[in-house]
Design a protein around this motif. Structure first.
Motif, PDB file in Angstrom:
ATOM      1  N   LEU A  31     115.221  17.739  -9.354  1.00 25.49           N
ATOM      2  CA  LEU A  31     114.470  16.970  -9.956  1.00 25.49           C
ATOM      3  C   LEU A  31     113.336  16.568 -10.931  1.00 25.49           C
ATOM      4  CD1 LEU A  31     112.886  18.910  -5.914  1.00 25.49           C
ATOM      5  CD2 LEU A  31     113.856  15.890  -6.992  1.00 25.49           C
ATOM      6  N   GLN A  32     113.548  18.013 -11.683  1.00 25.42           N
ATOM      7  CA  GLN A  32     113.281  18.244 -12.694  1.00 25.42           C
ATOM      8  C   GLN A  32     113.662  17.165 -13.556  1.00 25.42           C
ATOM      9  OE1 GLN A  32     110.728  20.820 -14.098  1.00 25.42           O
ATOM     10  NE2 GLN A  32     110.951  18.993 -15.182  1.00 25.42           N
ATOM     11  N   GLU A  33     114.501  16.893 -13.539  1.00 22.83           N
ATOM     12  CA  GLU A  33     115.437  15.378 -14.533  1.00 22.83           C
ATOM     13  C   GLU A  33     114.861  14.145 -14.420  1.00 22.83           C
ATOM     14  OE1 GLU A  33     119.671  15.713 -14.319  1.00 22.83           O
ATOM     15  OE2 GLU A  33     120.112  17.333 -15.116  1.00 22.83           O
ATOM     16  N   VAL A  34     114.373  14.519 -13.178  1.00 25.65           N
ATOM     17  CA  VAL A  34     113.524  12.272 -12.770  1.00 25.65           C
ATOM     18  C   VAL A  34     112.378  13.106 -13.243  1.00 25.65           C
ATOM     19  CG1 VAL A  34     113.222  11.973 -10.202  1.00 25.65           C
ATOM     20  CG2 VAL A  34     115.360  12.570 -10.060  1.00 25.65           C
ATOM     21  N   ALA A  35     111.690  14.026 -13.251  1.00 26.99           N
ATOM     22  CA  ALA A  35     110.119  14.167 -13.621  1.00 26.99           C
ATOM     23  C   ALA A  35     110.148  13.837 -14.798  1.00 26.99           C
ATOM     24  CB  ALA A  35     110.295  15.636 -12.793  1.00 26.99           C
ATOM     25  N   ASP A  36     110.661  14.266 -15.362  1.00 31.78           N
ATOM     26  CA  ASP A  36     111.468  14.237 -17.139  1.00 31.78           C
ATOM     27  C   ASP A  36     111.261  12.425 -17.241  1.00 31.78           C
ATOM     28  OD1 ASP A  36     110.869  16.594 -17.485  1.00 31.78           O
ATOM     29  OD2 ASP A  36     112.660  17.054 -17.805  1.00 31.78           O
TER      30      ASP A  36
ATOM     31  N   THR B 251     100.103  16.151 -20.959  1.00 34.93           N
ATOM     32  CA  THR B 251      99.183  17.041 -20.371  1.00 34.93           C
ATOM     33  C   THR B 251      99.886  17.980 -19.486  1.00 34.93           C
ATOM     34  OG1 THR B 251      97.638  15.753 -18.724  1.00 34.93           O
ATOM     35  CG2 THR B 251      96.638  16.546 -20.511  1.00 34.93           C
ATOM     36  N   ALA B 252     101.224  16.888 -18.785  1.00 34.76           N
ATOM     37  CA  ALA B 252     102.613  17.069 -18.706  1.00 34.76           C
ATOM     38  C   ALA B 252     102.977  18.637 -18.117  1.00 34.76           C
ATOM     39  CB  ALA B 252     103.947  16.574 -18.880  1.00 34.76           C
TER      40      ALA B 252
END
Ligand code: ADP
Length: 588
Positions: A358-363, A427-428
């Protein structure tokens, strides 16, 4: 003895686990040897697998060497004792009244075999069965080779009975003490293993963490483990050989069956396979033990719920202690505890992987947004520049002017989206404030109110400011905080009807700097309040959606506030106005 397991030679069991107990036993039987007038005295323990194992023997050196640790099946002895002469504690079986194969048992004196009545024969049997407190047969005391060469007559038997009684009490107490000591040792080892397993968050680590504790706790020589679907591993440093694939398959088959019946299995090359086992599988296991120079192996399944997750196999070398009933029970418990720990570690690993994905998708999303916004910025700048040039042309028709004005509005809106997307990207990160420094919010708020007063006035909206003097500075990034104030005040004006009122307050409160922005505008429904801080969320309320917007403003506000260690609160009711309150920690 005809049915000694497997071989012609006497079969050897393993050394007793506690040397101090063994020494205690040794002195007891030495004392008996002295007083009872026999040259050879020995004590054998009754094992859970139906064998008698010689624990201690005193006598001539060749007897001690030959007899040390021998194993003999218990059943034929019990059968022979049925016809024994009852001398009280001691039972005597004449050499011609039993079918025991004494040669195979281990040692016989080379005294004469052709003896008259009353003279001791090398194959005469004189033993005292010893019972524990619960009545279970736990050991057998044996006497051989009377010093006077005679079968003790009736006059000597009462005294012998007294010695046997005393010895019996002492031997039973020693064996019980050994059992208790073992239970305490196992309980401590189990607690250690469970503690290590519970603390570990990966299946791999769980096994590795517990390996040494298992080897130590069980006094094993080597340890192998396998998780279903993975390669078996010799976890302990001393483990010499990895099982070949065909043996691994046997391990797995056994582990599954054992998990179903909630049992463990002991393999020992010197002992026959229990009838329930597949003979070929048993042979494969014992062959593997031969390669590893192990005398026995305890196999325990690892599992959780209905699933067998793997197995642990521990071996002991020649002269290692026998696997006791308590150890078997503990191995099963460890299999369950480790199984549970492995199952939760696997779940944790899966969740961890999911979070990573999920973090990879968000990144990726954030990167995409940043790239697209950057790419749009340059052409937008030139569009706006050329529009200004075009708009300044006095020869334009009215129609062209209208069209240019529409393009200008569109590109302004587009520029805002692009700018806000870039701010959102910057600001992510919920932490990591770059170049934070003390920021005085008062002038910043005053400037924003000033900026909004024009549009507010044109709609008859009053914007009142109440800025407490000497408001403490906050630690942060000025232009980010400016976004917060600008968004809140801008929204308040935007979502307030003509001739409405907006109040902005800035004050100190309990170590915090509090910015409150209230309006008596259209308000926000309870349902919308759950979502207004999400990216791109715009209310479905027609009064709100009439206004232009991107749905990014409040998302940025929340991110910035959280990055500055603060929080934002919202109170609102549809049609009755809204109050946004931002609390930021005051600089020390
Ligand atoms: P937008 O660009 O749509 O204003 P925001 O993220 O700033 O995006 O706000 C999200 C939504 O929250 C708005 O579309 C509006 O419905 C609602 N909202 C924000 N501020 C107010 C306010 N002061 N009064 C009423 N509704 C508001």
């Amino acid at each position: 003895m005809t049915d000694a397991p497997g071989a012609e030679r006497p079969v050897r069991g393993s050394r007793w686990s506690d040397d101090s107990s063994r020494e205690a036993l040794q002195s007891i039987i030495e004392a008996i040897r002295e007083v009872a007038g026999f040259d050879v005295v020995g004590v054998s323990a009754v094992r859970d697998d139906g064998y008698l194992q010689l624990l201690c023997v005193v006598g001539p050196e060749d007897a001690r060497e030959t007899l040390a640790d021998t194993l003999a099946p218990l059943a034929p002895l019990l059968e022979a004792l049925e016809d024994a002469e009852d001398w009280g504690r001691l039972k005597y079986v004449r050499h011609d009244r039993h079918a025991l194969d004494i040669e195979r048992w281990g040692w016989t004196s080379d005294g004469p075999r052709d003896v008259p009545d009353g003279v001791w024969h090398p194959e005469d049997v004189l033993v005292a069965p010893l019972h524990g407190d619960d009545g279970r047969l736990i050991a057998v005391l044996g006497l051989d080779v009377p010093r006077d060469g005679l079968v003790p007559d009736e006059s000597k038997r009462p005294l012998l009975d007294v010695y046997a009684r005393q010895a019996s009490g002492a031997v039973v107490a020693t064996l019980e003490r050994e059992r208790m000591a073992e239970q305490v040792r196992l309980a401590a080892a189990a607690a250690d293993i469970v503690r290590r397993a519970a603390a570990s968050m990966s299946a791999e680590r769980t096994l590795a963490e517990c390996a040494t504790a298992i080897v130590d706790g069980f006094r094993a020589q080597a340890l192998w483990t396998q998780l279903v679907g993975e390669q078996p591993r010799a976890v302990h440093d001393d483990a010499p050989v990895a099982p070949p694939p065909e043996t691994v398959a046997v391990f797995e088959r056994y582990a599954r069956a054992l998990w179903e019946t909630q049992d463990v299995a002991v393999f020992a090359p010197d002992r026959p396979a229990p009838p329930s086992r597949d003979v070929a599988d048993h042979a494969a296991m014992t062959a593997f033990l031969g390669q590893t120079h192990a005398e026995s192996l305890l196999l325990a399944p690892l599992g959780s719920g209905p699933d067998c997750l793997g197995w642990i196999g521990m071996s002991r070398g020649h002269g290692g202690a026998e696997w006791s009933e308590a150890e078997a029970a503990m191995a099963l418990d460890i299999g369950r505890d480790l199984g549970r720990a492995l199952a939760s570690a696997r779940m944790f690993e899966r969740e961890h992987q999911l979070v990573q994905e999920l973090q990879e998708v968000a990144d990726y999303k954030s990167h995409l947004v940043a790239t697209v916004s950057h790419e749009l910025r340059t052409p937008l700048t030139s569009i706006v520049g050329y529009l200004e040039l075009l708009a300044g042309d006095p020869g334009l028709s009215e129609r062209s002017r209208t069209a240019i004005a529409a393009i200008e509005r569109g590109s302004t809106r587009l520029s805002r989206v692009v700018e806000e997307l870039l701010v959102l990207h910057h600001t992510a990160d919920a932490t990591g404030l770059d170049h934070a420094q003390p920021v005085d919010l008062s002038p910043l708020v005053a400037d924003i109110i000033e900026l909004n007063s024009g549009p507010a006035e044109s709609r008859g909206i009053t914007v009142a400011a109440s800025l407490q003097p000497s408001v403490a500075p906050v630690t942060g990034v000025a232009h980010e905080l400016e976004h917060v104030v600008a968004n809140l005040v801008g929204n308040a004006v935007k979502y307030t009807r003509d001739r409405g009122r907006v109040d902005v307050r800035l004050e100190n409160a309990d170590g915090e700097v509090v910015l409150t922005c209230s309006d008596d505008g259209i308000g926000i429904s309870d349902a919308d309040q759950q979502h207004v801080f999400e990216e791109f969320y715009r209310s479905t309320d027609p009064a709100a959606s009439q206004q232009s917007g991107t749905g990014l403003g409040l998302a940025i506000v929340r991110r910035v506030v959280e990055r500055h260690g603060g929080r934002i609160e919202l109170e609102s009711a549809l049609g009755a106005g809204s109050t946004f309150r931002v609390r930021l920690p005051a600089s020390a």
